[in-house]
Each structure stands twice: as structure tokens, then as C-alpha cells.
Design an enzyme around this catalytic site. Structure first.
Site, PDB file in Angstrom:
ATOM      1  N   HIS A  43       0.840  -1.204   0.000  1.00 37.92           N
ATOM      2  CA  HIS A  43       0.000   0.000   0.000  1.00 37.92           C
ATOM      3  C   HIS A  43       0.877   1.259   0.000  1.00 37.92           C
ATOM      4  O   HIS A  43       0.633   2.201  -0.747  1.00 37.92           O
ATOM      5  CB  HIS A  43      -0.895   0.029   1.245  1.00 37.92           C
ATOM      6  CG  HIS A  43      -2.141  -0.766   1.122  1.00 37.92           C
ATOM      7  ND1 HIS A  43      -2.161  -2.138   1.217  1.00 37.92           N
ATOM      8  CD2 HIS A  43      -3.424  -0.380   0.916  1.00 37.92           C
ATOM      9  CE1 HIS A  43      -3.410  -2.559   1.086  1.00 37.92           C
ATOM     10  NE2 HIS A  43      -4.196  -1.521   0.889  1.00 37.92           N
TER      11      HIS A  43
ATOM     12  N   HIS B 175       1.374  -3.605   9.567  1.00 33.66           N
ATOM     13  CA  HIS B 175       2.779  -3.447   9.190  1.00 33.66           C
ATOM     14  C   HIS B 175       3.587  -2.852  10.328  1.00 33.66           C
ATOM     15  O   HIS B 175       3.064  -2.109  11.163  1.00 33.66           O
ATOM     16  CB  HIS B 175       2.918  -2.524   7.975  1.00 33.66           C
ATOM     17  CG  HIS B 175       2.472  -3.140   6.695  1.00 33.66           C
ATOM     18  ND1 HIS B 175       3.212  -4.059   6.011  1.00 33.66           N
ATOM     19  CD2 HIS B 175       1.339  -2.972   5.984  1.00 33.66           C
ATOM     20  CE1 HIS B 175       2.563  -4.431   4.927  1.00 33.66           C
ATOM     21  NE2 HIS B 175       1.410  -3.774   4.894  1.00 33.66           N
TER      22      HIS B 175
END
Length: 173
Positions: free
Chosen positions: A112, A151
Site C-alpha cells: 500500500h 505493518h
């Protein structure tokens, strides 16, 4: 390599937990889940319409560069994820809450963020006025990945660096 990954997992775990605590507030989790979902591609596809609306067919070479950078980015981050196999923070640390469903299993690097950095740079290069929208959105996408427990900060940093390099290469070539 697994020892290096385990070292960074431990080093970043406490920071991830502190950042992830924000997602325990429902409005924060929903906001960043929405940002993350838009960062899946929908926002960037919508943004690609702006140069087309402004410059018509003249914008097609730039859109083509973005498409090539996207494909190269997907190949790169998928290759890295399947080779490095870094588990996501919410998997490695039981106290980290998963704020939204991940798109795949592994976390390094953040795809992303890779795409957000790449698109933000390329849109801003082509139409500088878009920087007022794309740069803050890219920062929100990167932040969402850590806030949602998907993440580690180093995943996001690596994604941003790779995405920035892809954008610069796409612009220069």
C-alpha cells in the site's frame, strides 16, 4: 535472514503496539480502515481521471508510466514478501489488534505504501497542484498500515523507498 527479521520484529514490536492502540478507538479504526481500503487502488484510479480530464490524450503517456510502475511494484513487493516471509505485527504480537483484514499474509514491504509513494510522486510531478491531495493521502495510507496492526514501521519505510525509486525511474525514463 530469519534472525534479522526476528530482531527487527522485537525491536519494533513495542512501537507498533503504542501506535496500534489508536485503533482501539472505533472512529480511528474506521477512519484508517477506510483510508487503507481507498489505498487499495480506488483512490488512485479516481485520481488518474484528473490528468485525463485536464489534458485529455496528452496525459496518456503519464498514465502509462504509472501503470508500468504499478506492475513493477506489484512484482517487486510480492517477490520480497514471499522470500522474506515476515509475519504481520498482529500475528507476532498478541497485544496488537488487527484493525482490518490484510490482503495477504506477509508484511515486508508495505505494498500500500509502495504504491501510495509512487503515485503521490508521479501525480505531483505531472500536475503539482495534485500534491495537496496526493501527498497527505499517501501519508495517511502509510500511517494506516501501522495503526491497523498490519505493518511494522520498517515495512512502511521500505515500501515508501521502493515506491519513490519506482516513481523516479518512471519519470526519468
Amino acid at each position: 535472514m530469519t534472525n534479522v527479521i526476528a530482531y527487527f520484529d522485537g525491536l519494533e514490536g513495542a512501537l507498533c503496539y503504542r501506535i496500534n492502540r489508536l485503533s482501539r478507538h472505533e472512529y480511528v479504526r474506521r477512519f484508517f480502515a477506510l483510508i487503507s481500503k481507498a489505498g487499495d487502488g480506488g483512490f488512485w484510479v479516481a485520481m488518474a481521471c484528473v490528468p485525463l480530464l485536464i489534458d485529455g490524450a496528452n496525459a496518456l503517456p503519464v498514465i502509462a508510466r504509472m501503470a508500468v510502475a504499478t506492475v513493477v511494484g506489484i512484482v517487486l513487493y510480492k517477490a520480497l514478501k514471499t522470500r522474506l516471509v515476515r509475519e504481520r505485527p498482529f500475528i507476532n504480537h498478541g497485544d496488537i489488534h488487527c484493525g482490518t483484514a490484510p490482503l495477504d499474509r506477509y508484511s515486508f514491504p508495505s505494498g500500500h505504501t509502495l504504491h501510495a509513494a509512487s503515485f503521490a510522486i508521479m501525480f505531483t510531478w505531472y500536475l503539482p497542484m495534485l500534491g495537496w491531495v496526493t501527498i497527505p493521502f499517501a501519508i495517511l495510507v502509510a500511517s494506516s498500515r501501522v495503526i491497523l496492526g498490519l505493518h511494522y514501521p520498517s515495512d512502511v519505510l521500505a515500501g515508501a523507498l521502493i515506491g519513490s525509486m519506482l516513481a523516479i525511474i518512471a519519470i526519468v525514463l
